[in-house]
Design an enzyme around this catalytic site. Structure first.
Site, short mmCIF file in Angstrom:
data_model
loop_
_atom_site.label_atom_id
_atom_site.label_comp_id
_atom_site.label_asym_id
_atom_site.label_seq_id
_atom_site.Cartn_x
_atom_site.Cartn_y
_atom_site.Cartn_z
N GLY A 38 0.88 -1.17 0.00
CA GLY A 38 0.00 0.00 0.00
C GLY A 38 0.91 1.22 0.00
N GLY A 40 0.48 4.13 1.12
CA GLY A 40 0.51 4.77 2.44
C GLY A 40 1.39 4.00 3.40
N ASN A 42 3.75 1.80 2.81
CA ASN A 42 5.17 1.84 2.42
C ASN A 42 5.81 3.18 2.79
OD1 ASN A 42 4.65 -0.62 1.22
ND2 ASN A 42 4.40 0.24 -0.84
N LEU A 212 11.93 10.50 -11.77
CA LEU A 212 12.08 10.05 -13.17
C LEU A 212 12.77 8.71 -13.29
CD1 LEU A 212 13.08 13.57 -14.52
CD2 LEU A 212 10.95 12.38 -15.03
N ALA A 240 7.52 0.09 -4.94
CA ALA A 240 7.77 0.92 -3.75
C ALA A 240 9.00 1.82 -3.86
CB ALA A 240 7.85 0.08 -2.47
N ALA A 241 9.62 1.90 -5.04
CA ALA A 241 10.76 2.82 -5.19
C ALA A 241 10.31 4.26 -4.96
CB ALA A 241 11.38 2.67 -6.57
N GLY A 242 9.16 4.61 -5.54
CA GLY A 242 8.63 5.96 -5.35
C GLY A 242 8.27 6.22 -3.89
N ASP A 243 7.69 5.22 -3.25
CA ASP A 243 7.31 5.36 -1.83
C ASP A 243 8.55 5.56 -0.96
OD1 ASP A 243 4.69 4.84 -2.63
OD2 ASP A 243 4.91 2.69 -2.31
#
Ligand code: RIB
Length: 290
Positions: A38, A40, A42, A212, A240-243
């Site tokens: 999720g 949130g 993460n 990016l 989950a890289a962005g999280d």
């Protein structure tokens, strides 16, 4: 100062596949695993591992107690997680050999916030606290407006991007963190340069961070503009890289760190995350950043 993260909590079903399933195709997976996730969830774990004081505001079903327990073990305050009459949200995630993923989510309990409860919930926080939101729960616009009314700063990650985001009170945001797909959908501009200019023009008081992937990250905050190259690694799973980026970036910003250092730490954390499988389980500890 603390971060209140009102966000999704999911059970992730992760399938390793040779290619993303095609229309009409039945595809056997090479591996299947169940993870906590999720956006949130993460981001709360990433914030906690990066050293921030974090309170998770969320909804789970009776099948989600283990996810609450996991957040507690990570040092996240879970007193604002309610158990509601719906199954815990879940995600079906395909991961291909180069680490790219495709995700389907079912909101379940994540869509059970009551609009009446939102102002009351936020009254427990101080004006020095930051509210963090993603777009995987209901009531996002209500949360933004209630926090702005209380003088609390709001950081928003419009993931997953939906048409509804365009009508959210984005002018109230302190920080907007989004990827290239989300920026294009929000602005109608497919070129990064024009999308960033368009966001900065529309939201001149908001710190805007564009992630990016392999091309790094780009920040515009008032007169400041910073470009952060990505760390080169061999990715096995980009989930989950962005999280991870968001949690580490905001934690450093909350600590009063310089923006270029927050970007460097966040990029390094995300680069470690993609070398591991799973969502929350792949988020590094702060000591690994270097
Ligand atoms: O950002 C990754 C997350 O997206 C996964 O954990 C999945 O649950 C979806 O919310």
């Amino acid at each position: 100062m603390a971060v209140f993260n009102a966000g999704s909590i999911n059970i992730d079903h992760v399938y390793a596949v040779d290619h993303f399933v095609q229309p009409g195709e039945t595809l056997a997976s090479r591996d299947y695993r169940l993870f906590c996730g999720g956006k949130g969830f993460n981001q709360s774990i990433a914030l906690a591992r990066a050293g921030a004081k974090v309170h998770h505001v969320g909804c789970i079903g009776s099948d989600g107690d283990w996810l609450r327990a996991r957040l507690q073990r990570e040092g996240v305050d879970t007193r604002w997680i309610q158990t509601v009459d719906a199954p815990t949200g879940h995600a079906i995630i395909q991961v291909v050999p180069d680490g790219e993923n495709s995700i389907i989510i079912t909101a379940g309990a994540n869509n059970k916030f009551s609009a009446n409860d939102i102002p009351q919930l936020l009254n427990h926080f101080t004006p020095q606290d930051t509210l963090l939101l993603q777009n995987e729960i209901n009531g996002v616009a209500d949360f933004i407006l209630a926090a702005a009314e209380n003088g609390q700063k709001v950081s928003f990650n419009p993931a997953p991007m939906t048409e509804a985001v365009k009508a959210y009170p984005l002018d109230k945001l302190d920080c907007l963190i989004l990827n290239a797909v989300e920026a294009a959908a929000l602005t109608g501009e497919t070129e990064h340069e024009t999308a960033m200019q368009s966001l900065h023009r529309a939201l001149p008081k908001t710190c805007i961070v564009l992630t990016l992937g392999k091309a790094g990250a780009w920040l515009i905050d008032g007169d400041q503009e910073i470009r952060q190259p990505a760390f080169a690694v061999q990715a096995v799973d980009t989930t989950a890289a962005g999280d991870t980026f968001i949690g580490f970036f905001l934690a450093e910003r909350e600590r009063g760190g310089q923006l270029h250092e927050a970007l460097r730490i966040a990029s390094r954390a995300a680069s470690i995350c993609v070398t591991r499988r799973g969502a929350a389980d792949s988020i590094p500890q702060y000591r690994e950043i270097g």
